[in-house]
Design an enzyme around this catalytic site. Sequence first.
Site, PDB file in Angstrom:
ATOM      1  N   ASP A   1     -11.744  11.936 -81.543  1.00  0.00           N
ATOM      2  CA  ASP A   1     -10.996  12.062 -82.805  1.00  0.00           C
ATOM      3  C   ASP A   1     -11.901  12.612 -83.907  1.00  0.00           C
ATOM      4  OD1 ASP A   1     -12.278   9.676 -82.290  1.00  0.00           O
ATOM      5  OD2 ASP A   1     -10.844   8.403 -83.336  1.00  0.00           O
TER       6      ASP A   1
ATOM      7  N   TYR B   1      -5.324  14.906 -65.499  1.00  0.00           N
ATOM      8  CA  TYR B   1      -4.485  15.934 -64.882  1.00  0.00           C
ATOM      9  C   TYR B   1      -4.495  15.844 -63.356  1.00  0.00           C
ATOM     10  CZ  TYR B   1      -4.709  18.091 -69.519  1.00  0.00           C
ATOM     11  OH  TYR B   1      -4.637  18.328 -70.865  1.00  0.00           O
TER      12      TYR B   1
ATOM     13  N   ASP C   1      -9.231  20.496 -73.150  1.00  0.00           N
ATOM     14  CA  ASP C   1      -8.021  21.308 -73.272  1.00  0.00           C
ATOM     15  C   ASP C   1      -7.618  21.390 -74.747  1.00  0.00           C
ATOM     16  OD1 ASP C   1      -5.687  22.615 -72.723  1.00  0.00           O
ATOM     17  OD2 ASP C   1      -4.752  21.011 -71.584  1.00  0.00           O
TER      18      ASP C   1
ATOM     19  N   ASP D   1      -8.432  24.609 -77.721  1.00  0.00           N
ATOM     20  CA  ASP D   1      -7.350  25.290 -78.444  1.00  0.00           C
ATOM     21  C   ASP D   1      -7.582  25.194 -79.952  1.00  0.00           C
ATOM     22  OD1 ASP D   1      -5.968  26.048 -76.167  1.00  0.00           O
ATOM     23  OD2 ASP D   1      -4.026  25.402 -76.958  1.00  0.00           O
TER      24      ASP D   1
ATOM     25  N   LYS E   1     -14.202   9.111 -75.593  1.00  0.00           N
ATOM     26  CA  LYS E   1     -13.482   8.092 -76.375  1.00  0.00           C
ATOM     27  C   LYS E   1     -13.944   6.737 -75.818  1.00  0.00           C
ATOM     28  CE  LYS E   1     -10.209   6.967 -79.364  1.00  0.00           C
ATOM     29  NZ  LYS E   1     -10.401   7.080 -80.811  1.00  0.00           N
TER      30      LYS E   1
END
Length: 363
Positions: A222, A135, A246, A250, A190
């Site tokens: 994952d 970001y 992020d 959620d 990852k």
Amino acid sequence: MKIAVLPGDGIGPEITAEAVKVLQALDLKFEMETALVGGCAFDAQGHPLPPATLKLAQEADAVLFGAVGDWKYDKLDRPLRPEQALLGLRKNLGLFANFRPAICYEQLVGASTLKPEVIAGLDILIIRELTGDIYFGQPRGRRTAVDGHFPGSEEAFDTMRYSRPEIERIAHVAFQAARKRSRRVTSVDKANVLETSQLWKDVVTEVGKLYPDIALDHMYVDNAAMQLVRAPKKFDVVVTGNMFGDILSDEASMLTGSIGMLPSASLNAGNQGLYEPSHGSAPDIAGKGVANPLATILSAAMMLRFSLDQPQAADRIESAVKVVLASGLRTADIHSEGTKRVGTREMGDAVVTCLTHKTTTKS
Ligand code: NAD
């Protein structure tokens, strides 16, 4: 105690008003000042984070933030989009550590889409790094001006980057938080495919050696996404980068029944913080008086605990929320058979009544 109140867009003003009401019901003195942020600030002043708003936030002990964004701003150049206000506040205030607790309240076990036995008693803490990662890397694409021109090409990229100090400081935050909980940290990355993640994993492992009392394990993002719905109670503190955090937070919110229940705190090194619900501006329900204000009210409780040194007042708000839920009141997002459906304002009023009733009883 100076609080900058930034309601923002969509349901932001509705939910923030309820949190302000709850703060005012406490027997504490706050100086609260409100300013525009996000799309409404762009409409009124041409920028999502006007200088006066940034100054107010910088001078406050804490920021109470609603939410920003609306689909109608989607065509704006990226630097002018409402979400940039939040990124600007995070960067300017140095808010690098985002705390997102996901707690399943006993009364809401039935509101989750998962089986009760999977989520009953859930209490996990996701710690998301907030000022690095993709970001804040270099973007390039249709809506990113380069020397005032849009490339308009059919290719776009964003760069994911992390530096050792950025990873070290968030790792310390996670290990220290784990000391106050059940002494387990899961670091999510990852590293099998990303260089950024390999650095992340190496640095977290090194920092972990300074905390021999904390058990550390690593998980690919994952797999973490899968385990969060398969067996979420196996986690305690989860530490991860900005983008993975992020998405995972959620996902975790739905374990608790609704994103309308999840508070968050974003802190800098001096404990100055920005407190906001984990959800967005929910344009689909804005102005209807049906949004759940509890995530924002619980964010105000986190503000009292982390930035304003008022842990007892924070406890009082959290207890009041539990009492209100136990009384059967529910906003639409957590409503189920046998409970009473109420609107945003009624939910806020119920928390206030509970707080003031307790005060009266005590005195
Ligand atoms: P969202 O979180 O706003 O909404 C997702 C869904 O959850 C919607 O169906 C919404 O009605 C529901 N919801 C959210 N909060 C709720 C609440 N308190 N009570 C009841 N239901 C609630 O996410 P989105 O729809 O993807 O994004 C909408 C806008 O919000 C976009 O412009 C996005 O960029 C912005 N956004 C802002 C923030 C922020 O300000 N921190 C975070 C995420 C998204």
